[in-house]
Design a protein around this motif. Sequence first.
Motif, PDB file in Angstrom:
ATOM      1  N   TYR A 269       0.838  -1.206   0.000  1.00 12.10           N
ATOM      2  CA  TYR A 269       0.000   0.000   0.000  1.00 12.10           C
ATOM      3  C   TYR A 269       0.871   1.254   0.000  1.00 12.10           C
ATOM      4  CZ  TYR A 269      -3.258   3.573   1.582  1.00 12.10           C
ATOM      5  OH  TYR A 269      -4.001   4.713   1.698  1.00 12.10           O
ATOM      6  N   TRP A 270       1.931   1.228   0.799  1.00  6.29           N
ATOM      7  CA  TRP A 270       2.773   2.412   0.934  1.00  6.29           C
ATOM      8  C   TRP A 270       3.855   2.505  -0.126  1.00  6.29           C
ATOM      9  CZ3 TRP A 270       1.000   6.333   3.371  1.00  6.29           C
ATOM     10  CH2 TRP A 270       0.103   6.143   4.406  1.00  6.29           C
ATOM     11  N   THR A 271       4.097   1.439  -0.889  1.00  6.45           N
ATOM     12  CA  THR A 271       5.181   1.490  -1.870  1.00  6.45           C
ATOM     13  C   THR A 271       4.730   1.324  -3.312  1.00  6.45           C
ATOM     14  OG1 THR A 271       5.636  -0.870  -1.587  1.00  6.45           O
ATOM     15  CG2 THR A 271       6.905   0.644  -0.221  1.00  6.45           C
ATOM     16  N   CYS A 272       3.507   0.897  -3.550  1.00  6.78           N
ATOM     17  CA  CYS A 272       3.039   0.667  -4.916  1.00  6.78           C
ATOM     18  C   CYS A 272       2.050   1.747  -5.332  1.00  6.78           C
ATOM     19  CB  CYS A 272       2.347  -0.698  -5.022  1.00  6.78           C
ATOM     20  SG  CYS A 272       3.410  -2.087  -4.632  1.00  6.78           S
ATOM     21  N   ASP A 273       2.097   2.097  -6.592  1.00  6.27           N
ATOM     22  CA  ASP A 273       1.151   3.074  -7.114  1.00  6.27           C
ATOM     23  C   ASP A 273       0.594   2.531  -8.414  1.00  6.27           C
ATOM     24  OD1 ASP A 273      -0.320   5.366  -7.429  1.00  6.27           O
ATOM     25  OD2 ASP A 273       1.334   6.517  -8.320  1.00  6.27           O
ATOM     26  N   PRO A 274      -0.630   2.106  -8.453  1.00  5.47           N
ATOM     27  CA  PRO A 274      -1.618   2.143  -7.383  1.00  5.47           C
ATOM     28  C   PRO A 274      -1.437   0.967  -6.413  1.00  5.47           C
ATOM     29  CG  PRO A 274      -2.612   1.182  -9.312  1.00  5.47           C
ATOM     30  CD  PRO A 274      -1.202   1.593  -9.705  1.00  5.47           C
ATOM     31  N   ALA A 275      -1.996   1.139  -5.242  1.00  8.01           N
ATOM     32  CA  ALA A 275      -1.937   0.076  -4.235  1.00  8.01           C
ATOM     33  C   ALA A 275      -2.766  -1.121  -4.700  1.00  8.01           C
ATOM     34  CB  ALA A 275      -2.475   0.590  -2.908  1.00  8.01           C
ATOM     35  N   PRO A 276      -2.302  -2.331  -4.422  1.00  9.78           N
ATOM     36  CA  PRO A 276      -3.062  -3.516  -4.831  1.00  9.78           C
ATOM     37  C   PRO A 276      -4.345  -3.678  -4.017  1.00  9.78           C
ATOM     38  CG  PRO A 276      -1.152  -4.149  -3.539  1.00  9.78           C
ATOM     39  CD  PRO A 276      -1.061  -2.672  -3.751  1.00  9.78           C
ATOM     40  N   ASP A 277      -5.295  -4.353  -4.595  1.00  6.97           N
ATOM     41  CA  ASP A 277      -6.552  -4.648  -3.915  1.00  6.97           C
ATOM     42  C   ASP A 277      -6.275  -5.607  -2.756  1.00  6.97           C
ATOM     43  OD1 ASP A 277      -9.134  -5.260  -3.131  1.00  6.97           O
ATOM     44  OD2 ASP A 277      -9.627  -6.378  -4.946  1.00  6.97           O
ATOM     45  N   PRO A 278      -6.636  -5.252  -1.516  1.00  7.03           N
ATOM     46  CA  PRO A 278      -6.342  -6.125  -0.386  1.00  7.03           C
ATOM     47  C   PRO A 278      -7.261  -7.348  -0.294  1.00  7.03           C
ATOM     48  CG  PRO A 278      -7.569  -4.239   0.372  1.00  7.03           C
ATOM     49  CD  PRO A 278      -7.265  -4.008  -1.097  1.00  7.03           C
ATOM     50  N   ILE A 279      -8.401  -7.304  -0.973  1.00  8.76           N
ATOM     51  CA  ILE A 279      -9.368  -8.395  -0.841  1.00  8.76           C
ATOM     52  C   ILE A 279      -9.007  -9.519  -1.800  1.00  8.76           C
ATOM     53  CG2 ILE A 279     -11.798  -9.034  -0.789  1.00  8.76           C
ATOM     54  CD1 ILE A 279     -10.999  -6.911   1.283  1.00  8.76           C
ATOM     55  N   GLN A 280      -7.988 -10.261  -1.405  1.00 10.55           N
ATOM     56  CA  GLN A 280      -7.541 -11.427  -2.159  1.00 10.55           C
ATOM     57  C   GLN A 280      -6.696 -12.279  -1.209  1.00 10.55           C
ATOM     58  OE1 GLN A 280      -4.497 -10.626  -5.140  1.00 10.55           O
ATOM     59  NE2 GLN A 280      -4.574  -8.472  -4.559  1.00 10.55           N
ATOM     60  N   PRO A 281      -6.678 -13.568  -1.415  1.00 12.90           N
ATOM     61  CA  PRO A 281      -5.941 -14.457  -0.508  1.00 12.90           C
ATOM     62  C   PRO A 281      -4.453 -14.128  -0.378  1.00 12.90           C
ATOM     63  CG  PRO A 281      -7.426 -15.734  -1.865  1.00 12.90           C
ATOM     64  CD  PRO A 281      -7.446 -14.325  -2.397  1.00 12.90           C
ATOM     65  N   ALA A 282      -3.840 -13.576  -1.419  1.00 11.54           N
ATOM     66  CA  ALA A 282      -2.413 -13.246  -1.352  1.00 11.54           C
ATOM     67  C   ALA A 282      -2.122 -12.224  -0.266  1.00 11.54           C
ATOM     68  CB  ALA A 282      -1.927 -12.736  -2.703  1.00 11.54           C
ATOM     69  N   PHE A 283      -3.122 -11.448   0.111  1.00 14.85           N
ATOM     70  CA  PHE A 283      -2.943 -10.431   1.143  1.00 14.85           C
ATOM     71  C   PHE A 283      -3.731 -10.745   2.409  1.00 14.85           C
ATOM     72  CE2 PHE A 283      -1.862  -7.888  -2.696  1.00 14.85           C
ATOM     73  CZ  PHE A 283      -0.518  -7.768  -2.407  1.00 14.85           C
ATOM     74  N   GLY A 284      -4.298 -11.939   2.498  1.00 11.84           N
ATOM     75  CA  GLY A 284      -4.897 -12.387   3.746  1.00 11.84           C
ATOM     76  C   GLY A 284      -6.309 -11.921   4.022  1.00 11.84           C
ATOM     77  N   TYR A 285      -7.009 -11.431   3.019  1.00 10.64           N
ATOM     78  CA  TYR A 285      -8.399 -11.007   3.212  1.00 10.64           C
ATOM     79  C   TYR A 285      -9.305 -11.688   2.192  1.00 10.64           C
ATOM     80  CZ  TYR A 285      -6.366  -7.077   5.811  1.00 10.64           C
ATOM     81  OH  TYR A 285      -5.665  -6.303   6.683  1.00 10.64           O
ATOM     82  N   ARG A 286     -10.554 -11.845   2.542  1.00  9.79           N
ATOM     83  CA  ARG A 286     -11.590 -12.318   1.616  1.00  9.79           C
ATOM     84  C   ARG A 286     -12.889 -11.616   1.994  1.00  9.79           C
ATOM     85  NH1 ARG A 286     -11.549 -18.092   4.310  1.00  9.79           N
ATOM     86  NH2 ARG A 286     -12.602 -17.560   6.235  1.00  9.79           N
ATOM     87  N   LEU A 287     -13.841 -11.680   1.092  1.00 12.10           N
ATOM     88  CA  LEU A 287     -15.156 -11.091   1.362  1.00 12.10           C
ATOM     89  C   LEU A 287     -16.131 -12.176   1.789  1.00 12.10           C
ATOM     90  CD1 LEU A 287     -15.772  -8.499  -1.490  1.00 12.10           C
ATOM     91  CD2 LEU A 287     -15.219  -8.059   0.897  1.00 12.10           C
TER      92      LEU A 287
END
Length: 93
Positions: free
Chosen positions: A65-83
């Motif tokens: 989030y702090w190093t990428c532009d644009p920040a990746p979507d957090p709602i995915q298993p690679a980042f530990g979240y799901r809906l």
Amino acid sequence: MPPASSACASAPGLPARSTAGGAEDLQEVLTDLQRSSIAARTKESLPSVERVACTVRNANWVLAYWTCDPAPDPIQPAFGYRLLTSGCPEYDD
């Protein structure tokens, strides 16, 4: 914002549940703690290996989030979240 790094470009392709090289060691530590003389309340509050792996994926998203532009979507298993079916996010552990 700094330009997207190679880590940003590869973030969506991260394995969803990679614990290679550490899960067995972490499980050994948790087992040792369960067998130790620490308080029962402390033992009950120890995280699972899955929760620790999920937390690490969450931390990876914060870094992205702090190093990428644009920040990746957090709602995915690679980042530990799901809906949830209700649309609310939750940890993917």
